[in-house]
Design an enzyme around this catalytic site. Structure first.
Site, PDB file in Angstrom:
ATOM      1  N   ASP A 141      38.360  44.727  45.119  1.00  0.00           N
ATOM      2  CA  ASP A 141      39.622  44.188  44.621  1.00  0.00           C
ATOM      3  C   ASP A 141      40.321  43.463  45.755  1.00  0.00           C
ATOM      4  OD1 ASP A 141      39.039  45.340  42.223  1.00  0.00           O
ATOM      5  OD2 ASP A 141      40.492  46.964  42.373  1.00  0.00           O
TER       6      ASP A 141
ATOM      7  N   ASP B  39      40.868  46.603  29.082  1.00  0.00           N
ATOM      8  CA  ASP B  39      41.554  47.642  29.852  1.00  0.00           C
ATOM      9  C   ASP B  39      42.532  48.351  28.933  1.00  0.00           C
ATOM     10  OD1 ASP B  39      40.241  46.496  32.079  1.00  0.00           O
ATOM     11  OD2 ASP B  39      41.849  45.027  32.272  1.00  0.00           O
TER      12      ASP B  39
END
Length: 234
Positions: free
Chosen positions: A9, A131
């Site tokens: 990330d 998500d």
């Protein structure tokens, strides 16, 4: 062994981890992005590198394109990229720069017509990132409620030539508390699309359990930074 996709990330070209997708929980990783990629690339069980432009996801447009493009030369493993991808041009730019797969989230969830066009123009090159808190889908960097149910939505995109569906249970993300086996397993049974598990994976036992649920691959974030996670893997 289930396919492993270690996650990197990015915030400002630096490797970080978040908890439950909250940006104020940002934790900088010890290894540089490049060193992490080189480390992961030595393992045969690592089938690709999963990279997310976190600021891009929040800003609704790609922010780390040039840096991510530069990472192509660090590994021969396939690379997939997500975060802020909301246009055909962005997908083309990534693919033409040598990135193997693109991940779409919010745009694909909000606009199935667009997703349909993109999957037919880039068959099996796009992965849909769904998500959710349990079955409730979130969008825009996990900040907004899409007012959609996970299973209802996946039924609508079942027929598309996607590479697969990446399911992240946000409540598990970054906590090293184990993935949501129940929902991930149900989703793998529910759809013919490959399901990729993400969020909360702790150790190899989690991987074996996901494999037993017919999950195609596992995205591993925080645990991938722990030496003990890799013990015995080749």
């Amino acid at each position: 062994m289930i396919d492993l996709w270690p996650a990197i990330d990015l915030i400002n070209s630096t490797s970080v981890r978040l908890t439950e997708g909250k940006y104020d929980t940002k934790e900088k990783m010890e290894k540089s992005v490049e060193d992490s990629i080189r480390f992961y690339s030595q393992f045969k069980c690592v089938k690709r590198i999963h990279i997310v432009d976190l600021i891009g996801a929040k800003a609704k447009e790609v922010k780390e394109f040039d840096y991510i493009r530069s990472l192509r030369k660090v590994t021969t493993k396939p690379i997939e990229v997500g975060g802020g991808i909301r246009s055909k041009q962005t997908i083309e730019n990534y693919i033409h720069s040598g990135i193997d797969y693109c991940i779409v989230g919010t745009k694909g969830i909000q606009d199935i017509e667009w997703l349909t066009h993109m999957t037919h123009q880039f068959p099996n090159k796009l992965y849909l990132s769904v998500d959710a808190f349990g079955e409730k889908i979130k969008i825009n960097g996990w900040k907004e409620d899409a007012k959609l149910n996970l299973f209802d939505y996946v039924a609508k995109i079942e027929h598309l030539p996607l590479g697969g569906v990446i399911y992240t249970d946000i409540s598990k993300d970054g906590k090293l508390s184990g993935p949501n086996f129940d929902l991930t397993g149900r989703l793998a049974l529910y759809t013919s699309l490959p399901v990729i598990a993400s969020g909360g994976i702790r150790h190899q036992e989690d991987l074996f359990r996901l494999e037993s649920l017919n999950v195609h691959a596992a995205i591993v974030g925080k645990a991938a930074h722990l030496d003990e996670f890799w013990e015995g893997l080749s």
